[in-house]
Structure formats: C-alpha cells, structure tokens
Design a protein around this motif. Structure first.
Motif, PDB file in Angstrom:
ATOM      1  N   ALA A 100       0.817  -1.208   0.000  1.00 41.01           N
ATOM      2  CA  ALA A 100       0.000   0.000   0.000  1.00 41.01           C
ATOM      3  C   ALA A 100       0.852   1.260   0.000  1.00 41.01           C
ATOM      4  N   PHE A 101       2.051   1.192   0.608  1.00 38.62           N
ATOM      5  CA  PHE A 101       2.912   2.367   0.692  1.00 38.62           C
ATOM      6  C   PHE A 101       3.870   2.479  -0.485  1.00 38.62           C
ATOM      7  N   GLY A 102       3.717   1.609  -1.496  1.00 38.31           N
ATOM      8  CA  GLY A 102       4.534   1.717  -2.692  1.00 38.31           C
ATOM      9  C   GLY A 102       5.336   0.461  -2.976  1.00 38.31           C
ATOM     10  N   PRO A 103       6.020   0.443  -4.117  1.00 41.75           N
ATOM     11  CA  PRO A 103       6.835  -0.730  -4.462  1.00 41.75           C
ATOM     12  C   PRO A 103       8.089  -0.829  -3.597  1.00 41.75           C
ATOM     13  N   VAL A 104       8.452  -2.078  -3.278  1.00 38.55           N
ATOM     14  CA  VAL A 104       9.622  -2.358  -2.452  1.00 38.55           C
ATOM     15  C   VAL A 104      10.499  -3.361  -3.202  1.00 38.55           C
ATOM     16  N   THR A 105      11.800  -3.128  -3.221  1.00 35.26           N
ATOM     17  CA  THR A 105      12.718  -4.063  -3.879  1.00 35.26           C
ATOM     18  C   THR A 105      13.829  -4.468  -2.916  1.00 35.26           C
ATOM     19  N   GLY A 106      14.394  -5.640  -3.185  1.00 33.56           N
ATOM     20  CA  GLY A 106      15.578  -6.094  -2.461  1.00 33.56           C
ATOM     21  C   GLY A 106      15.368  -6.328  -0.986  1.00 33.56           C
ATOM     22  N   ILE A 107      14.257  -7.032  -0.628  1.00 37.11           N
ATOM     23  CA  ILE A 107      14.015  -7.375   0.781  1.00 37.11           C
ATOM     24  C   ILE A 107      14.871  -8.580   1.155  1.00 37.11           C
ATOM     25  N   ASN A 108      15.620  -8.442   2.233  1.00 39.57           N
ATOM     26  CA  ASN A 108      16.402  -9.552   2.773  1.00 39.57           C
ATOM     27  C   ASN A 108      16.243  -9.570   4.287  1.00 39.57           C
TER      28      ASN A 108
END
Length: 224
Positions: A100-108
């Motif tokens: 909901a708060f936007g796109p997220v990349t590279g979660i580790n």
C-alpha cells in the motif's frame, strides 16, 4: 509411514494445492513420551507461477506481485502432557513486492520464530531494503521489527540515508488482519534542501539549508 515398538515415524512432502510445486518436506516422529515434526522448506520461489495468497490468506490485500525466494526450517514438539511448542528460522531473499505504501525491492531478512504456530518472532529482527518508493525513492534501509500475537507487526525502528541526512520510521504497530489505514510517522534529520531540489531537477528553483521535522502519514489501499 512406519509403526514399530509403539513408535510412529513418517516422512512426506507438501505441495501447493493443484500445483506441482514443492513447498516443504516433513519428518514426523511419535513415541510414548511425545513427538515432533521437522518442516524443511528448501526454497519457495514466488513469481508468475505462485503467489503467497495461494498458500495463506494472511497476505491477501496486503502485498502483491511478489517476486523472490523463501527458505528455512521449523520444528513442532509436543509432550505426553499435551504441551506443544514450536520454533523456526526462515529467510526471505532478494524479494520484490508491491504494498500500500509503494513498491519495495531487495528485501532480505531472516526471521527467528519463537512460536512458529502462533507466527510470533523474537524481538529486534532485522530487515534490509534495497529501495522503497512511497512517492520519493529511498534506498539502503534497515528496519527492526518483531511479529506479535494476532498477526500484528511491531516496527521498532526504520532508518534510511535521505538527501544528506536521515529518514527515520518511528515505532508503531501494524495490524495485518485488517485493511484499515496504516498510520506511520517518519522523522527527517538533516534534510539537505539543495540536494533534494537538484534530485528533482527543478531548473528554476533554488533552495539551500538543512531541515528537521516529522511527517505523519496514513497509507490505505489508495496509497499514502
């Protein structure tokens, strides 16, 4: 499955329903004094072929377009008195998603569950984020969190380098069982106005100076 001398042992595999996608291997042992199940997840690849909501309703309406890998292992034990305990360690590797708060990349992150069946974690779990974009891109963030009873997430603190200073996410609790708006408060420390204007490529605006402040925000299904 084998039964010998009052002991039961079993091995098996769990697959996504109606899919030839292996989710986990399990080992079960049961004796007079209790037993246990070891759950081994060699690697679930989320993407076009499989999304988390096909395995659990907990993520439905919360995240989408998940692309990444989850692996780990868990253990459930019980004794002859009926007491059940569970634990586990699971890693989320190089995962992208839309929230909901936007796109997220590279979660580790590696999550240690001290109650796997209750989806409760130990305090101060660490999550690294390559980028998150709630309207302005921020990169190289770290969030400390823990999972609470009732499918709630306590954010202890989040921090990102931001325009020459810091962007800090203050402590909050997110209820993941509800689609109600999420309230998040960000603190800005040492925000360099000139660096911000230059990054936005505003050719006819010049601002200089350092700013501190707070940004209370509300995120819902329409964004922030």
């Amino acid at each position: 499955l084998s039964v010998k001398g009052g002991a039961i042992n079993a091995t098996g595999q769990l697959y996504a329903r109606d899919r030839d996608i292996l989710i986990a291997n399990f080992l079960l042992g049961q004796g007079d004094g209790g037993g246990k199940i070891d759950i081994l997840v060699p690697g679930i690849r989320f993407g076009d072929a499989l999304q988390p909501e096909e395995l659990t309703p907990l993520t439905e309406g919360k995240i989408a377009l998940v692309d990444g890998l989850v692996h780990g292992k868990g253990e459930v034990r019980w004794n002859g008195n009926g007491k059940v305990t569970s634990s586990g360690d699971f890693a989320v590797v190089e995962t992208d998603l839309a929230a909901a708060f936007g796109p997220v990349t590279g979660i580790n992150t590696t999550i240690h569950f001290d109650d796997l069946l209750g989806l409760q974690s130990a305090p101060s779990q660490s999550l690294d984020l390559a980028t998150i974009n709630p309207g302005i891109m921020v990169a190289n963030g770290e969030v400390r969190y823990n999972l609470l009873p009732g499918n709630k997430v306590r954010i202890e603190r989040g921090q990102w380098p931001f325009m020459g200073g810091l962007l800090i996410l203050q402590e909050t609790i997110l209820d993941m069982t509800s689609n109600a708006p999420k309230h998040l408060t960000f603190e800005v420390v040492g925000f360099d106005a000139r660096q911000f204007i230059d990054s936005m490529e505003f050719k006819e605006i010049a601002i200089s100076g350092l700013f501190d402040g707070t940004l209370p925000m509300i995120f819902d299904e329409n964004g922030g």
